[in-house]
Each structure stands twice: as structure tokens, then as C-alpha cells.
Design an enzyme around this catalytic site. Sequence first.
Site, mmCIF file in Angstrom:
data_model
loop_
_atom_site.group_PDB
_atom_site.id
_atom_site.type_symbol
_atom_site.label_atom_id
_atom_site.label_comp_id
_atom_site.label_asym_id
_atom_site.label_seq_id
_atom_site.Cartn_x
_atom_site.Cartn_y
_atom_site.Cartn_z
ATOM 1 N N CYS A 126 31.527 47.162 42.481
ATOM 2 C CA CYS A 126 30.081 47.380 42.243
ATOM 3 C C CYS A 126 29.187 46.745 43.300
ATOM 4 C CB CYS A 126 29.697 46.854 40.865
ATOM 5 S SG CYS A 126 30.750 47.490 39.577
ATOM 6 N N HIS B 69 22.473 46.138 40.356
ATOM 7 C CA HIS B 69 23.597 46.973 39.950
ATOM 8 C C HIS B 69 23.450 47.223 38.448
ATOM 9 C CE1 HIS B 69 27.367 48.603 38.994
ATOM 10 N NE2 HIS B 69 27.770 47.544 38.328
ATOM 11 N N ASN C 125 27.179 53.106 34.490
ATOM 12 C CA ASN C 125 27.622 52.251 35.598
ATOM 13 C C ASN C 125 28.403 53.103 36.599
ATOM 14 O OD1 ASN C 125 28.941 50.418 37.260
ATOM 15 N ND2 ASN C 125 29.606 49.073 35.594
HETATM 16 O O1 UT7 Z 1 30.123 46.665 36.744
HETATM 17 C C1 UT7 Z 1 30.228 45.285 36.770
HETATM 18 C C2 UT7 Z 1 31.209 44.748 35.835
HETATM 19 N N1 UT7 Z 1 31.005 45.129 34.461
HETATM 20 C C3 UT7 Z 1 30.268 44.396 33.634
HETATM 21 O O2 UT7 Z 1 29.621 43.466 34.057
HETATM 22 C C4 UT7 Z 1 30.301 44.756 32.182
HETATM 23 C C5 UT7 Z 1 30.100 43.530 31.364
HETATM 24 N N2 UT7 Z 1 30.325 43.696 29.942
HETATM 25 C C6 UT7 Z 1 29.573 44.452 29.120
HETATM 26 O O3 UT7 Z 1 28.675 45.149 29.547
HETATM 27 C C7 UT7 Z 1 29.819 44.350 27.633
HETATM 28 O O4 UT7 Z 1 30.711 43.298 27.388
HETATM 29 C C8 UT7 Z 1 30.390 45.654 26.979
HETATM 30 C C9 UT7 Z 1 29.324 46.724 26.943
HETATM 31 C C10 UT7 Z 1 31.584 46.147 27.751
HETATM 32 C C11 UT7 Z 1 30.801 45.383 25.545
HETATM 33 O O5 UT7 Z 1 29.712 44.865 24.800
HETATM 34 P P1 UT7 Z 1 29.889 43.568 23.895
HETATM 35 O O6 UT7 Z 1 28.619 43.325 23.244
HETATM 36 O O7 UT7 Z 1 30.450 42.500 24.791
HETATM 37 O O8 UT7 Z 1 30.923 44.068 22.827
HETATM 38 P P2 UT7 Z 1 32.334 43.449 22.480
HETATM 39 O O9 UT7 Z 1 33.324 43.782 23.552
HETATM 40 O O10 UT7 Z 1 32.171 42.029 22.088
HETATM 41 O O11 UT7 Z 1 32.687 44.277 21.183
HETATM 42 C C12 UT7 Z 1 31.948 44.115 19.973
HETATM 43 C C13 UT7 Z 1 32.521 45.080 18.957
HETATM 44 C C14 UT7 Z 1 34.031 45.028 18.849
HETATM 45 O O12 UT7 Z 1 34.375 45.237 17.492
HETATM 46 P P3 UT7 Z 1 34.784 44.007 16.546
HETATM 47 O O13 UT7 Z 1 35.964 43.386 17.226
HETATM 48 O O14 UT7 Z 1 33.589 43.103 16.542
HETATM 49 O O15 UT7 Z 1 35.082 44.677 15.245
HETATM 50 C C15 UT7 Z 1 34.482 46.224 19.656
HETATM 51 O O16 UT7 Z 1 35.718 46.725 19.225
HETATM 52 O O17 UT7 Z 1 32.193 46.417 19.347
HETATM 53 C C16 UT7 Z 1 33.380 47.202 19.365
HETATM 54 N N3 UT7 Z 1 33.241 48.215 20.390
HETATM 55 C C17 UT7 Z 1 32.669 49.402 20.146
HETATM 56 N N4 UT7 Z 1 32.129 49.938 19.026
HETATM 57 C C18 UT7 Z 1 31.613 51.169 19.134
HETATM 58 C C19 UT7 Z 1 33.617 48.164 21.692
HETATM 59 N N5 UT7 Z 1 33.289 49.315 22.296
HETATM 60 C C20 UT7 Z 1 32.702 50.097 21.358
HETATM 61 C C21 UT7 Z 1 32.158 51.387 21.382
HETATM 62 N N6 UT7 Z 1 31.625 51.882 20.251
HETATM 63 N N7 UT7 Z 1 32.127 52.146 22.498
#
Ligand code: UT7
Length: 337
Positions: free
Chosen positions: A124, A263, A294
Site C-alpha cells: 500500500c 492510503h 482498499n
Molecule cells: O492496507 C493496509 C493494511 N490494512 C489495514 O490496515 C487494515 C487494518 N484492519 C482493519 O481495517 C480492520 O481490522 C478490519 C476491517 C479488517 C476488521 O475490523 P475489526 O473491527 O478489526 O473487526 P474484527 O476483525 O475484530 O472482527 C469483529 C467481528 C468478528 O466476529 P466475532 O469474533 O466478534 O464474533 C469477525 O468475525 O466481526 C466479524 N467479521 C465480520 N462480520 C461481518 C469480520 N469480517 C466480517 C464481515 N462481515 N465482513
Amino acid sequence: MHEENRQDMNQEKKVGIIGLGKYLPDNVMTNKDLENMVDTTDEWITQRTGIKERRIAGTDEATSDMALAAAESALKNAKLKATDLDLIIIATITPDMFFPSTACIVQQRLGVEKIPAFDINVACSGFIYGIAIAYQFIKTGSCKHVLVVGAEKMSSVTDWTDRSTCVLMGDGAGAAVLGEVKEGGILSVYLGADGSKGDLLKMPAGGSRMPASIKSVEGKLHYLKMEGNELFRHAVRIMADAALKATEPLGLKGDDIDLVIPHQANIRILNAVAKRMGIDPEKKLYLNIKKYGNMSAASSAVALAEAVEEGRIKKGNVILLDAFGAGLTWGAIVIKW
Ligand code: UT7
């Protein structure tokens, strides 16, 4: 000319962006479309990421096709011909193939011969690294005009059954032509990397460590794998720090920046970075994540091109490019327009 004088002259030489271009595939994939593919909702994606839709390249469309279209548009806006270029740099983690480089493919399709062309793999942060390299080549007098493209077909490395990653990515390309400018230009460049955290975002198979095999394909190891939560924390800290590292030597504070072109990984990351920088996100943060998701190296390139297109950047404005990505890598650049 004495070497001493040449150096003085070079220090005075101002290097800037003289033309920008972009290309986005026509095909739009909405959050609603994703609801039919994986266990997710429009509400979750919108609230957790800020993304509403993304562009997906056609099956017969490769990274070089998008890069070429963006490059041609940047050259047109710079009022230059491809034969005016002295160097081509393409930032991509989704090249057409391992080799030859996508930059060599684009060079041939632009109809230019002999000039150096290479890809950089900085995920990125690739567009910012590309601009930093171009800046050096022009500053030293080695090149007059350099083409830098950030182009990605992220859909080709996305596991469309993994809801934690497939809702995030999009395809596209953005390009910049750099050259000498009379006023303003690049004021500071800051780059960094931390290989110790490389496991947080990677594509495990397909390289020399784990060549493609039936097992790697069955294990879906040729798709990107991400530890989102952990990355999120680093992204906020690192992007805010990079902004500081690029602005502080110039004596600039958040208030002095007219627009930040970050980004576009997650709206929550960007709002947190804006807060740490002490800037009003509504006024000073350029966002297009809603439309494109992204796009890795293409994200900040397309964002910059659109910000200029929309009149958000005017002559004399001070802008900050700020990116973070796999590697880990990061970079920030201050440009006076
Ligand atoms: O490009 C540069 C590098 N990339 C980044 O910098 C990305 C950085 N990370 C992020 O943007 C975020 O961490 C994400 C968008 C990837 C995820 O968001 P989050 O708020 O960190 O969610 P999480 O991974 O903590 O997941 C929370 C919950 C989980 O369920 P439980 O375990 O709480 O029951 C996931 O399984 O959300 C669930 N989940 C989803 N639910 C619905 C994960 N993906 C999805 C989804 N739809 N697509």
C-alpha cells in the site's frame, strides 16, 4: 561546472507532479453483492470500514492494462508524450506475472524503447515509495520526466470465501508524471519499514518459499492473509508518526496542511490518524474509500488524482501523502502544489 556548484543547483531544483491520471474498471461490486457471497452485511462493512462499493477488473483485464490507461491519462494531463519519459516505476503487489515486470510490459505498450523500467513491491505504500525514487532521479539530474504508477488487481489475490478480507479490496490504477517545477514541489520525504511484522499481511504461496502446488492452491495460500485487528493498531500509530516525521522538519503543524491524501484502508484508521494529527477530518482528509475500498498501491494514487480533478487541491496548497501497508512499510510526502 564544479561539483560544488552542481550540488547547489540541484538543491534548488524543485521537483513536483506535473500530471496525474487514473483508471477504474467499470464493474462495481456493492456491499449488497457481497451479502450474497459471504456471511456479511452492508451495515457491518459500512460501519467497520467506510466502504460501500469497490471496482473489480474483468477476467481478461490485468494490472498492466489498468496501469497503461492511468499512465496515458497522466501523460495527457502533463502535456507530454511517452517518448518524453526517462524512467517508468510501477508499484504493485499484483503484477501481471512474476517476470517480466509490469513496468516493462507498460513500457512496450507505451511504445517507448530503452528507458529503464522496474516494479517496486511495497504494497500500500508503493505509490509514495515510487514518488520518493522518482524525486531522487530528477533531483540528481539523471532523469527529466519519471512516470510513477500504483496499479493493483487485488481481486486476483482475494479469497472470495473469506469475509474478513474479501469485503475490503478493490482494483484500479493511478499514475503521476514527475518533473521539474518552477514553484513548490516536493518539500519532504519520509519512508520506513518493519520486516519483523511481515506476517500480519502476506500472501504465503506462489514464491520461492512455497511454490504454487496443488496443496498450496487447495489450502488457499495464494490469497492474501491478514491479521486485521493487529494491523489496525499499527496503522494508526505508524501513519500518524509518518505524518509528523514528514512535516516536523519543515516546521509545519496539522493546521498548515491543506489536505491529507491518505492510503484508504479503513475510515476508522483515517479518522484516528486525523485526530492524532489534530486536523478536522471533514475539511482536511480526502476520502474515496466509500467508492473503491482498499486498492493497495493504487489507493493514494487514485485519491490524489481525484482530489485534483475535484478542485480540492489548488495551486499553493500544501498537501500530505501518507500511507501504510504490508511489509510493514510506510511513507509520507509533503508537496506544495
Ligand atoms: O492496507 C493496509 C493494511 N490494512 C489495514 O490496515 C487494515 C487494518 N484492519 C482493519 O481495517 C480492520 O481490522 C478490519 C476491517 C479488517 C476488521 O475490523 P475489526 O473491527 O478489526 O473487526 P474484527 O476483525 O475484530 O472482527 C469483529 C467481528 C468478528 O466476529 P466475532 O469474533 O466478534 O464474533 C469477525 O468475525 O466481526 C466479524 N467479521 C465480520 N462480520 C461481518 C469480520 N469480517 C466480517 C464481515 N462481515 N465482513
